[in-house]
Scaffold this motif. Structure first.
Motif, mmCIF file in Angstrom:
data_model
loop_
_atom_site.group_PDB
_atom_site.id
_atom_site.type_symbol
_atom_site.label_atom_id
_atom_site.label_comp_id
_atom_site.label_asym_id
_atom_site.label_seq_id
_atom_site.Cartn_x
_atom_site.Cartn_y
_atom_site.Cartn_z
ATOM 1 N N ASP A 277 -35.554 48.326 -21.760
ATOM 2 C CA ASP A 277 -36.278 49.376 -22.476
ATOM 3 C C ASP A 277 -35.347 50.234 -23.333
ATOM 4 O O ASP A 277 -35.744 51.288 -23.819
ATOM 5 C CB ASP A 277 -37.051 50.258 -21.503
ATOM 6 C CG ASP A 277 -36.162 50.850 -20.417
ATOM 7 O OD1 ASP A 277 -34.943 50.561 -20.425
ATOM 8 O OD2 ASP A 277 -36.673 51.597 -19.562
ATOM 9 N N GLU A 278 -34.086 49.759 -23.489
ATOM 10 C CA GLU A 278 -33.078 50.413 -24.331
ATOM 11 C C GLU A 278 -32.664 51.783 -23.804
ATOM 12 O O GLU A 278 -32.207 52.643 -24.554
ATOM 13 C CB GLU A 278 -33.575 50.522 -25.787
ATOM 14 C CG GLU A 278 -33.890 49.177 -26.413
ATOM 15 C CD GLU A 278 -34.290 49.288 -27.874
ATOM 16 O OE1 GLU A 278 -34.238 50.413 -28.404
ATOM 17 O OE2 GLU A 278 -34.644 48.255 -28.472
ATOM 18 N N VAL A 279 -32.810 51.985 -22.511
ATOM 19 C CA VAL A 279 -32.378 53.232 -21.869
ATOM 20 C C VAL A 279 -31.065 52.971 -21.135
ATOM 21 O O VAL A 279 -30.975 52.023 -20.347
ATOM 22 C CB VAL A 279 -33.440 53.749 -20.880
ATOM 23 C CG1 VAL A 279 -32.910 54.969 -20.126
ATOM 24 C CG2 VAL A 279 -34.728 54.098 -21.616
ATOM 25 N N GLU A 280 -30.064 53.816 -21.395
ATOM 26 C CA GLU A 280 -28.803 53.667 -20.669
ATOM 27 C C GLU A 280 -28.903 54.400 -19.337
ATOM 28 O O GLU A 280 -29.245 55.582 -19.297
ATOM 29 C CB GLU A 280 -27.646 54.227 -21.479
ATOM 30 C CG GLU A 280 -26.298 54.038 -20.772
ATOM 31 C CD GLU A 280 -25.115 54.523 -21.598
ATOM 32 O OE1 GLU A 280 -24.708 53.806 -22.529
ATOM 33 O OE2 GLU A 280 -24.631 55.634 -21.296
ATOM 34 N N ARG A 281 -28.626 53.696 -18.265
ATOM 35 C CA ARG A 281 -28.716 54.266 -16.926
ATOM 36 C C ARG A 281 -27.343 54.247 -16.267
ATOM 37 O O ARG A 281 -26.529 53.356 -16.521
ATOM 38 C CB ARG A 281 -29.719 53.468 -16.079
ATOM 39 C CG ARG A 281 -31.089 53.362 -16.748
ATOM 40 C CD ARG A 281 -32.056 52.469 -15.968
ATOM 41 N NE ARG A 281 -33.251 52.194 -16.745
ATOM 42 C CZ ARG A 281 -34.309 52.984 -16.813
ATOM 43 N NH1 ARG A 281 -34.315 54.110 -16.127
ATOM 44 N NH2 ARG A 281 -35.353 52.661 -17.546
ATOM 45 N N LEU B 271 -30.438 44.636 -21.549
ATOM 46 C CA LEU B 271 -30.857 44.539 -22.943
ATOM 47 C C LEU B 271 -30.244 43.322 -23.641
ATOM 48 O O LEU B 271 -30.896 42.698 -24.480
ATOM 49 C CB LEU B 271 -30.459 45.822 -23.687
ATOM 50 C CG LEU B 271 -30.825 45.897 -25.169
ATOM 51 C CD1 LEU B 271 -32.334 45.801 -25.356
ATOM 52 C CD2 LEU B 271 -30.287 47.189 -25.779
ATOM 53 N N HIS B 272 -29.025 42.963 -23.308
ATOM 54 C CA HIS B 272 -28.306 41.956 -24.089
ATOM 55 C C HIS B 272 -28.179 40.599 -23.404
ATOM 56 O O HIS B 272 -27.485 39.721 -23.914
ATOM 57 C CB HIS B 272 -26.902 42.479 -24.423
ATOM 58 C CG HIS B 272 -26.918 43.788 -25.155
ATOM 59 N ND1 HIS B 272 -27.451 43.930 -26.414
ATOM 60 C CD2 HIS B 272 -26.489 45.030 -24.771
ATOM 61 C CE1 HIS B 272 -27.335 45.198 -26.796
ATOM 62 N NE2 HIS B 272 -26.764 45.881 -25.829
#
Length: 820
Positions: A304-308, A333-334
């Motif tokens: 979801d393109e959120v950095e955690r 993501l990648h």
């Protein structure tokens, strides 16, 4: 969970109607809330036909419209005005005839005879997005020339009809979170009820590698969190749109198709209940997979393109260099499949439920994968899932199997052994069930009988049945398949006589007060005892450190036990107000919870925790509205106070034993408190603070009362409510106009009056307040009415004057009151 009727029939044979299947599932514990007929395209393309454009002429009154005549297979062609730039004579098109309903999302419209720029039109030539077969609106659909005019659009597009059963899966039945899981239970029901059937069980045979060009090694470093990990690589696949049959299957159950590879993993998930993940194999550094944890605070960007920020307790799927995926929860993501992916690695694993659950809660994530893994998936399903995924990939995406299956399973999950006696079954069920019936039910539920005697069975329960660990669990399984309705109600009842307790008294009075409130126009609400800790941020009245917190909350919105009934009621007010129900009177009985760290004791783990029972009242909106006999009137604090005092009177509260006072805190903007004379807080009531209402997105004032029911019960324990006849002798009214300091409250005047005359003083009422001109600074005027009555004789004037003089004297001495 949505279950497709047609998909279900792929695993178990039956001739039941969808409604009968729903009834059968409900009877065996898989409650089915609804049965809905669906089409692969909304509306089923009803009323749409293939048409041939016979003529196409420019519209005389438009620079872009055309007047066409279209053969739709009827006796006569129809005239249709079309605004598409690509319409032309000789085309085969899709025509919506008069009366056809077209759908655009949740909205719909019906085709009617109309006039467009003065020319009549008897239908509509459609684009893809207008009928739900695509997203393009660049022009009308042009079909191949060999399609016959009059062909139904639903036949051309092969629209299929199905039924969706909405099955409510309880948290302990993760084995039923798939079509095969539901089919397995339905099969047991059909066998028990003598309905001819058969079931097709998934069996792993083998996967033959085409080559070994892309082997990927797997190493489980955290064996507690990952008990089994299997995988296989495929090369040369083509990522593209899935075929219609697969897209239709997923759409039917509410899953959005993405591409053929992702759709295959979703298909396997809903078919067998085991979440899978597919990696772009070219993104796996070092051609190795490591299941391990990462350092505390490691950054990781999810799909979801959120950095955690990762916890050191998060189980991760990593390659030789970096984390790729949060195990059992969410992909990275990648590392996932994209349109350019050509080589893939399928993951099929079994992760420990506790690890997945804790990670999902830490990051506030809830996915289809975490939903199943955290409840306990089937550890024996990974190879079957891989086999199906590989077969579907070869069919839908091409490619070659480029490695052997890697299956790391260091310590196989054992079956659960259970000893079950027939006598125990009969005792728990309350009816004798024949051993042959018991054995038949167990076998259809895949519970293995390893040994038996005349009295008992030795069983092995498969590990996917995480809810069956004790003999009573097995009996429950037997009974739900046998049929609860087949257990007759006995003719005799065995009971134990008990004395009435305080709990019984409290329950009776709760019913009494509930009926009183409902009669006064209230509605009872029932909110969850679990609530969000965010409600208590920066609260001084209900401090964060005093909250009872859950160790493994389902979500951040349900992570603490409520410390007050207030916020649940405000949620109800907000929900109803936004749906045009603004005039509300609500009440709720419920427990609230408190934690006090200073009371911790090593030998008494529950010592810091407290639970108390409360009654909450909420008023908002108008007290009277749209009445011919009364002007509109807003609810007010005084209305709330009247309801609270009526509750006290109905319970028999002795008003001489309670003290009213003002209250200042961050919950109310203005409020009063009611204490016992020993200092215990009985109730608070007032106007909810504006900042709380703003936080809850509530625009109107809300009046709230919180009554501590436990203290109320203690307060009235020795009190009795008596009924007596209406007094035969007249009551006497006397009014006083008192000049008092602004700091003095009416409750102080009331208390002094009752202390002065306990027998003959029946009521004290405030009927006017004045502040303004002609009064000393800091003063106000109260007009108070006193009612005196003797139940045995008519009061004499001297007697009345004596009582009133004594009341006035005490008010002067204690409050400095002056008569005006």
């Amino acid at each position: 969970m949505n279950i497709s009727y047609q998909w279900l029939k792929e695993y178990v044979d039956f001739d039941l109607t969808p409604e009968a299947v729903a009834e059968a599932l409900t009877s065996i514990g898989l409650e089915t809330g609804s049965v809905e007929e669906v089409q692969t395209i909304k509306g089923g393309l009803q009323g749409l036909v293939v048409g041939e454009v016979l003529t196409c002429e420019p519209h005389p009154n438009s620079d872009h419209m055309h007047i066409t005549t279209v053969n739709i297979g009827a006796e006569e062609p129809i005239q249709v005005v079309c605004g598409a730039s690509n319409v032309a004579k000789g085309q085969k098109v899709i025509v919506a005839t008069i009366g056809t309903t077209l759908y655009q999302g949740e909205e719909s419209f019906t085709i009617k005879k109309s006039k467009l720029r003065g020319v009549e039109s008897y239908g509509m030539i459609c684009a893809e997005d207008e009928i739900g077969v695509g997203t393009s609106h660049e022009g009308i659909i042009v079909l191949p020339p060999h399609i016959a005019a009059g062909t139904l659009a639903k036949d051309y597009y092969k629209v299929e009809s199905d039924y969706v059963l909405e099955v409510d899966i309880t948290p302990n039945r993760t084995d039923a979170c798939s079509h095969y899981g539901v089919a397995r239970d339905l099969y047991a029901y059909l066998v028990q009820n003598g309905i001819p059937t058969s079931i097709r069980k998934p069996v792993f045979t083998s996967i033959i590698a085409d080559n070994k060009a892309l082997p990927i090694q797997v190493q489980i470093e955290e064996t507690e969190g990952c008990l089994r990990y299997a995988g296989i690589t495929m090369t040369g696949v083509e990522v593209k749109e899935s075929p219609e049959w697969l897209q239709n299957k997923l759409r039917t159950i509410g899953v959005r198709p993405i591409n053929n590879i992702v759709d295959i993993t979703n298909y396997v998930l809903h078919a067998y209940g085991l979440p899978m993940h597919c990696f772009d194999a070219d993104q796996i550094a070092g051609r190795s997979i490591h299941i391990r944890t990462c350092a505390e605070g490691t950054p990781f960007t999810t799909l979801d393109e959120v950095e955690r920020k990762l916890s050191a307790q998060d189980l991760m799927i990593c390659d030789a260099e970096k984390p790729l995926c949060i195990a059992g929860v969410f992909g990275g993501l990648h590392s996932g499949v994209t349109a350019t992916t050509r080589n893939i690695f399928f993951e099929s694993a079994y992760f420990h439920p506790s690890w997945v659950r804790k990670t999902a809660r830490r990051h506030g994530l809830s996915t289809d994968a975490s939903f199943r893994f955290e409840r306990g998936a089937d550890p024996n399903m990974p190879l079957v899932a891989l086999q199906l995924a590989v077969a579907l990939t070869q069919e839908l995406a091409g490619g070659s199997v480029s490695s052997e299956i890697v299956d790391v399973y260091p310590t196989p999950v054992a079956h659960t052994p259970i000893h079950l006696s027939y006598a125990y079954v009969d005792a728990l069920v309350g009816k004798h069930i024949e051993p042959a019936t018991i054995k038949s039910i167990l076998q259809t539920l895949e519970i293995e009988i390893v040994a038996e005697t005349a009295e008992a069975l030795e069983l092995r329960v498969p590990p996917y049945r995480v809810d069956v660990t004790r003999p009573c669990d097995v009996v429950e399984d037997i009974l739900r398949i046998y049929g609860y309705n087949n257990v007759e109600i006995p003719q005799s009842i065995h009971s134990t006589l008990t004395v009435k307790t305080d709990t019984d008294t409290s329950a009776k009075l709760q019913t009494l007060i509930s009926e009183q409130l409902v009669g006064a126009g209230f509605h009872e609400i029932l909110n969850n005892s679990l609530t969000a800790a965010a409600y208590y941020d920066e609260s001084e009245t209900f401090k964060s450190e005093n909250l009872v917190r859950l160790m493994n909350p389902l979500s951040n919105d349900l992570n603490v036990m409520r410390a007050t009934l207030l916020f649940g009621g405000l949620e109800s007010v907000e929900y109803n107000s936004k749906r045009k129900h603004a005039d509300l009177r609500l009440f709720e009985f419920g427990n609230v919870y408190h934690f006090d760290s200073t009371k911790k004791q090593a030998e008494k783990v529950l010592a810091p925790y407290a639970e108390s029972f409360h009654l909450g009242l909420w008023l908002t909106g108008k007290r009277v509205s749209n009445s011919w006999a009364h002007p509109d009137e807003d609810s007010s604090f005084f209305e709330l106070k009247a309801h609270v005092l009526n509750i006290f009177r109905r319970l028999g509260v002795n008003f001489g034993k309670i003290v009213f006072g003002t209250l200042t805190n961050d919950i109310y903007s203005n409020a009063i408190s009611i204490h016992t004379r020993q200092g215990e807080l009985v109730a608070t009531l007032g106007i909810v603070a504006q900042k709380l209402l703003k936080k809850m997105d509530i625009g109107a004032p809300v009046y709230y009362a919180d009554l501590n029911w436990d203290i109320l019960m203690k307060l009235i324990r020795k009190e009795r409510v008596y009924f007596k006849e209406i007094g035969k002798y007249p009551a006497v009214h006397r009014d006083l106009a008192l000049l008092i300091d602004k700091s003095i409250s009416f409750s102080q005047i009331e208390a002094i009056a009752y202390e002065t005359e306990r027998k003959l003083l029946k009521s004290v009422e405030l009927f006017d307040v004045y502040e303004g001109k002609n009064l000393e600074a800091g003063k106000k005027s109260y007009a108070v009415s006193f009612v005196l009555q003797d139940d045995s004789a008519t009061l004499q004037e001297k007697q009345i004057e004596k009582i009133m003089q004594k009341i006035v004297q005490n008010l002067q001495n204690k409050l400095g009151a002056q008569l005006r």
